[in-house]
Scaffold this motif. Structure first.
Motif, PDB file in Angstrom:
ATOM      1  N   LYS A  19      -1.219  40.592 -37.572  1.00 60.46           N
ATOM      2  CA  LYS A  19      -2.059  41.363 -38.493  1.00 60.46           C
ATOM      3  C   LYS A  19      -2.967  40.454 -39.323  1.00 60.46           C
ATOM      4  N   ASP A  20      -2.422  39.371 -39.870  1.00 59.72           N
ATOM      5  CA  ASP A  20      -3.185  38.518 -40.783  1.00 59.72           C
ATOM      6  C   ASP A  20      -3.584  37.171 -40.199  1.00 59.72           C
ATOM      7  N   ASP A  31       4.163  19.491 -21.414  1.00 59.25           N
ATOM      8  CA  ASP A  31       4.419  19.978 -22.774  1.00 59.25           C
ATOM      9  C   ASP A  31       3.672  19.205 -23.859  1.00 59.25           C
ATOM     10  N   HIS A  32       2.554  18.583 -23.520  1.00 62.75           N
ATOM     11  CA  HIS A  32       1.701  17.952 -24.529  1.00 62.75           C
ATOM     12  C   HIS A  32       0.775  19.009 -25.116  1.00 62.75           C
ATOM     13  N   VAL A  33       0.724  19.081 -26.425  1.00 61.89           N
ATOM     14  CA  VAL A  33      -0.183  20.016 -27.096  1.00 61.89           C
ATOM     15  C   VAL A  33      -1.573  19.388 -27.105  1.00 61.89           C
ATOM     16  N   LEU A  34      -2.503  20.025 -26.426  1.00 59.69           N
ATOM     17  CA  LEU A  34      -3.873  19.522 -26.347  1.00 59.69           C
ATOM     18  C   LEU A  34      -4.749  20.071 -27.462  1.00 59.69           C
ATOM     19  N   SER A  35      -4.441  21.270 -27.903  1.00 56.04           N
ATOM     20  CA  SER A  35      -5.200  21.895 -28.982  1.00 56.04           C
ATOM     21  C   SER A  35      -4.372  23.037 -29.552  1.00 56.04           C
ATOM     22  N   ALA A  36      -4.424  23.182 -30.872  1.00 54.71           N
ATOM     23  CA  ALA A  36      -3.765  24.312 -31.531  1.00 54.71           C
ATOM     24  C   ALA A  36      -4.535  24.610 -32.811  1.00 54.71           C
ATOM     25  N   GLU A  37      -4.864  25.865 -32.994  1.00 55.61           N
ATOM     26  CA  GLU A  37      -5.608  26.259 -34.190  1.00 55.61           C
ATOM     27  C   GLU A  37      -5.155  27.627 -34.658  1.00 55.61           C
ATOM     28  N   ALA A  38      -5.212  27.820 -35.967  1.00 58.09           N
ATOM     29  CA  ALA A  38      -4.875  29.111 -36.566  1.00 58.09           C
ATOM     30  C   ALA A  38      -6.115  29.652 -37.266  1.00 58.09           C
ATOM     31  N   PHE A  39      -6.304  30.964 -37.181  1.00 58.39           N
ATOM     32  CA  PHE A  39      -7.449  31.626 -37.794  1.00 58.39           C
ATOM     33  C   PHE A  39      -6.962  32.863 -38.530  1.00 58.39           C
ATOM     34  N   SER A  40      -7.408  33.012 -39.764  1.00 60.67           N
ATOM     35  CA  SER A  40      -7.086  34.266 -40.443  1.00 60.67           C
ATOM     36  C   SER A  40      -7.860  35.385 -39.758  1.00 60.67           C
ATOM     37  N   THR A  41      -7.398  36.603 -39.863  1.00 58.00           N
ATOM     38  CA  THR A  41      -8.106  37.701 -39.211  1.00 58.00           C
ATOM     39  C   THR A  41      -9.487  37.896 -39.817  1.00 58.00           C
ATOM     40  N   ALA A  42      -9.657  37.539 -41.074  1.00 61.36           N
ATOM     41  CA  ALA A  42     -10.988  37.625 -41.688  1.00 61.36           C
ATOM     42  C   ALA A  42     -11.938  36.649 -41.007  1.00 61.36           C
TER      43      ALA A  42
END
Length: 56
Positions: A19-20, A31-42
């Protein structure tokens, strides 16, 4: 004649939508993380996520 090893690899992308908050990630088969990002729904409503844009 010696063979040349392949330089390609398999990557997997995923998105978790809440939701948010939306979270996107790209990993490889080791299992190497190549990219990770978080975005608010706004933020997600203002501009589309460009997942892995910096990997080009």
């Amino acid at each position: 004649m010696a063979s040349i090893p392949s330089l390609s690899r398999v990557v997997i992308g995923g998105v978790d939508t809440r939701k948010d908050l939306h979270v996107s990630a790209v990993i490889d088969t080791d299992d190497h993380v190549l990219s990770a990002e978080a975005f608010s729904t706004a933020q997600a409503l203002q501009r589309p996520a460009r997942l892995g844009a910096h990997l080009r």
